[in-house]
Motif scaffolding. Structure first.
Motif, PDB file in Angstrom:
ATOM      1  N   TRP A 177       0.811  -1.212   0.000  1.00 19.45           N
ATOM      2  CA  TRP A 177       0.000   0.000   0.000  1.00 19.45           C
ATOM      3  C   TRP A 177       0.848   1.268   0.000  1.00 19.45           C
ATOM      4  CZ3 TRP A 177       0.283   3.641   3.876  1.00 19.45           C
ATOM      5  CH2 TRP A 177       0.899   3.236   5.064  1.00 19.45           C
ATOM      6  N   ARG A 178       2.052   1.191   0.566  1.00 12.65           N
ATOM      7  CA  ARG A 178       2.914   2.372   0.588  1.00 12.65           C
ATOM      8  C   ARG A 178       3.321   2.779  -0.835  1.00 12.65           C
ATOM      9  NH1 ARG A 178       5.308   3.710   5.628  1.00 12.65           N
ATOM     10  NH2 ARG A 178       4.793   2.215   7.268  1.00 12.65           N
ATOM     11  N   ARG A 179       3.392   1.798  -1.728  1.00 15.62           N
ATOM     12  CA  ARG A 179       3.737   2.113  -3.113  1.00 15.62           C
ATOM     13  C   ARG A 179       2.504   2.533  -3.910  1.00 15.62           C
ATOM     14  NH1 ARG A 179       7.539   2.072  -6.850  1.00 15.62           N
ATOM     15  NH2 ARG A 179       6.949   1.655  -8.996  1.00 15.62           N
TER      16      ARG A 179
ATOM     17  N   PHE B   1      11.854   9.470  -0.459  1.00 16.40           N
ATOM     18  CA  PHE B   1      10.721   8.818  -1.117  1.00 16.40           C
ATOM     19  C   PHE B   1      11.192   7.942  -2.268  1.00 16.40           C
ATOM     20  CE2 PHE B   1       7.891   8.815  -4.780  1.00 16.40           C
ATOM     21  CZ  PHE B   1       6.683   8.400  -4.253  1.00 16.40           C
ATOM     22  N   ASN B   2      12.151   8.453  -3.041  1.00 19.11           N
ATOM     23  CA  ASN B   2      12.670   7.773  -4.226  1.00 19.11           C
ATOM     24  C   ASN B   2      13.598   6.602  -3.887  1.00 19.11           C
ATOM     25  OD1 ASN B   2      15.056   8.046  -6.622  1.00 19.11           O
ATOM     26  ND2 ASN B   2      12.956   8.126  -7.360  1.00 19.11           N
ATOM     27  N   GLN B   3      14.002   6.514  -2.619  1.00 19.52           N
ATOM     28  CA  GLN B   3      14.993   5.517  -2.189  1.00 19.52           C
ATOM     29  C   GLN B   3      16.245   5.597  -3.063  1.00 19.52           C
ATOM     30  OE1 GLN B   3      12.156   1.966  -1.915  1.00 19.52           O
ATOM     31  NE2 GLN B   3      13.265   1.792   0.017  1.00 19.52           N
TER      32      GLN B   3
ATOM     33  N   HIS C 252       2.820   6.540  -4.588  1.00 16.15           N
ATOM     34  CA  HIS C 252       3.543   6.720  -5.850  1.00 16.15           C
ATOM     35  C   HIS C 252       2.744   7.543  -6.870  1.00 16.15           C
ATOM     36  CE1 HIS C 252       5.586   5.701  -9.645  1.00 16.15           C
ATOM     37  NE2 HIS C 252       6.660   5.565  -8.897  1.00 16.15           N
ATOM     38  N   PRO C 253       1.485   7.207  -7.161  1.00 14.92           N
ATOM     39  CA  PRO C 253       0.740   8.026  -8.141  1.00 14.92           C
ATOM     40  C   PRO C 253       0.470   9.450  -7.670  1.00 14.92           C
ATOM     41  CG  PRO C 253      -0.678   6.335  -7.175  1.00 14.92           C
ATOM     42  CD  PRO C 253       0.703   6.033  -6.728  1.00 14.92           C
TER      43      PRO C 253
ATOM     44  N   TYR D 191      14.091  -7.022  -8.620  1.00  8.88           N
ATOM     45  CA  TYR D 191      13.722  -6.818  -7.218  1.00  8.88           C
ATOM     46  C   TYR D 191      13.629  -5.317  -6.908  1.00  8.88           C
ATOM     47  CZ  TYR D 191      14.059  -7.044  -2.095  1.00  8.88           C
ATOM     48  OH  TYR D 191      13.831  -6.897  -0.750  1.00  8.88           O
ATOM     49  N   TRP D 192      14.618  -4.537  -7.411  1.00  2.20           N
ATOM     50  CA  TRP D 192      14.607  -3.087  -7.242  1.00  2.20           C
ATOM     51  C   TRP D 192      14.007  -2.434  -8.473  1.00  2.20           C
ATOM     52  CZ3 TRP D 192      15.487  -0.040  -3.120  1.00  2.20           C
ATOM     53  CH2 TRP D 192      16.124  -0.615  -2.008  1.00  2.20           C
ATOM     54  N   PRO D 193      13.385  -1.254  -8.332  1.00  2.00           N
ATOM     55  CA  PRO D 193      12.804  -0.560  -9.492  1.00  2.00           C
ATOM     56  C   PRO D 193      13.876  -0.109 -10.483  1.00  2.00           C
ATOM     57  CG  PRO D 193      11.961   0.341  -7.418  1.00  2.00           C
ATOM     58  CD  PRO D 193      13.095  -0.550  -7.069  1.00  2.00           C
TER      59      PRO D 193
END
Length: 329
Positions: free
Chosen positions: A76-78, A156-158, A82-83, A186-188
Motif C-alpha cells: 500500500w505504501r507504493r 521517497f525515491n529511495q 507513488h501516483p 527486485y529493485w525498481p
C-alpha cells in the motif's frame, strides 16, 4: 573518439561547459513584461505544490526500520503514495511552464533494461524526465538530503546517495548500485545522467562508468528542448540558476522532448570493460543527437580534456593569455 569540432566550438561557446541566454532587445522587453506577471505566479504555484509534496513524501517510509528502508517499498505504501507524488511532481513542472512533454519511442520495462541513461544533462529542470519514466530511482549527492523538499523526495525515491568528498561513500554507492542493477527486477528501474554534470548540449562529454559497471543492458534516453530561446541550461560558466529560472518561467510555455532509443545490449568485451561500454553508448547517443562525442570531463570544478592519463585544463592561464593577445591583435 571524435574531437570537439568547429560546428560546436565557437568564440561564444569554446567548450560545452559554458552557456548564456542571448536575447534581442525585443525579446528582453517581452521577457520583462511577461516575467513580471508569470515569474511570481509560477514560482508561487510551484512552491505550493512542493509544500504539499513535502509531508506526503515523508509519509511513504514513516515508521519503517532501517532494515525495512533498505528494501524496495511495496504494498500500500507504493500504490497509494507513488501516483500521488507522480501527479504532484508533474504539477510542479506544469506550473513552471512545461505544459506538455513529447515522448518518442517506448520506455523499456525493468527486465529489458534495469537502467535508463539520459543525456545531455542541461540543468535542474531535466528532472522533469522522471515523470515519463514513472519516478525511476536516481543517484544523488548525499548533501542534497539536507535540502527542504528535495531531501524528502530523495527519501521517497529511495535514491542511491554518494558524497563526492568521501571515497568510502563512493565505494559504498558503487556496491549498492551494482546490487540494485543486478537484482533481476527486485529493485525498481534506475535513471542516471552519465555525463555527471551539466553542459550546453552542443556536445556530449565523456560518460562516467557508474551506469555501466554492472554490465547490464541500458536504454539510452535523449533530452531535447525545441524552443526558440534556449533558457533551461545551467552550466559551469554563464547563465546562473536564478537567471535560468527567470528566463524559463518568463516564456508562455517551454517544450521538452524525451526520446527512448532501443535498448543497448553490451557485448562480452563491454561487460568486462565499463569504460569501453560507456564510450560506445556515448558515441551512439551523440550520433542520434547530431553532436560530437568528446573526451571532456569536469574534474572537481575544473573542465578538462582527457588525453590518456593526462587531464588538460580547457581554460588554462596560457590559453586565456593567448586568446587575449589574439583578440587585441
Amino acid at each position: 573518439m571524435e574531437k570537439y569540432d568547429c560546428h560546436s566550438a565557437t568564440q561564444d561557446y569554446p567548450h560545452p561547459f559554458t552557456h548564456e541566454v542571448k536575447l534581442t532587445r525585443a525579446q528582453r522587453i517581452r521577457g520583462i513584461i511577461l516575467g513580471s506577471i508569470l515569474f511570481p505566479l509560477r514560482i508561487t504555484l510551484a512552491a505550493l505544490f512542493f509544500l504539499i509534496i513535502w509531508p506526503l513524501a515523508r509519509l511513504r517510509l514513516a515508521g519503517l526500520s532501517e532494515e525495512e528502508r533498505a528494501r524496495p517499498v511495496t504494498g500500500w505504501r507504493r500504490w497509494l503514495f507513488h501516483p500521488i507524488i507522480l501527479l504532484l511532481s508533474r504539477a510542479v513542472f506544469f506550473s513552471l511552464g512545461f505544459l506538455w512533454v513529447k515522448v518518442k519511442g517506448r520506455r523499456a520495462d525493468l527486465k529489458e533494461a534495469p537502467v535508463l541513461v539520459v543525456a545531455p544533462h542541461s540543468g535542474f529542470l531535466d528532472m522533469l524526465v522522471l515523470c515519463p519514466t514513472q519516478l525511476a530511482t536516481v543517484v544523488s549527492r548525499s548533501e542534497n538530503t539536507s535540502l527542504p523538499v528535495i531531501g524528502a523526495l530523495l527519501e521517497f525515491n529511495q535514491s542511491v546517495l554518494v558524497s563526492r568528498k568521501d571515497p568510502e561513500s563512493r565505494k559504498k554507492a558503487v556496491t549498492q548500485l551494482t546490487e540494485r542493477l543486478t537484482s533481476n527486477g527486485y529493485w525498481p528501474q534506475m535513471l542516471m545522467f552519465p555525463e555527471g554534470t551539466t553542459t550546453n548540449g552542443r556536445a556530449l562529454i565523456k560518460f562516467k562508468p557508474g551506469a555501466f559497471l554492472a554490465g547490464v543492458p541500458v536504454q539510452p534516453v535523449l533530452l531535447r528542448y525545441p524552443n526558440k530561446l534556449d533558457t533551461v541550461r545551467w552550466t559551469y560558466k554563464g547563465t546562473t540558476w536564478t537567471e535560468t529560472l527567470w528566463h524559463t518561467t518568463s516564456q508562455l510555455y517551454t517544450n521538452m522532448t524525451v526520446e527512448f532509443l532501443p535498448v543497448y545490449n553490451p557485448s562480452q568485451e563491454e561487460k568486462n570493460d565499463p569504460n569501453l561500454y560507456a564510450d560506445n553508448v556515448q558515441k551512439l547517443m551523440a550520433k542520434a543527437l547530431g553532436v560530437p562525442a568528446t573526451d571532456y570531463v569536469m574534474e572537481g570544478r575544473v573542465p578538462v580534456s582527457k588525453l590518456g592519463g593526462l587531464s588538460l585544463p580547457l581554460e588554462s592561464p596560457a590559453r586565456e593569455t593567448l586568446s587575449l593577445l589574439h583578440r587585441n591583435g
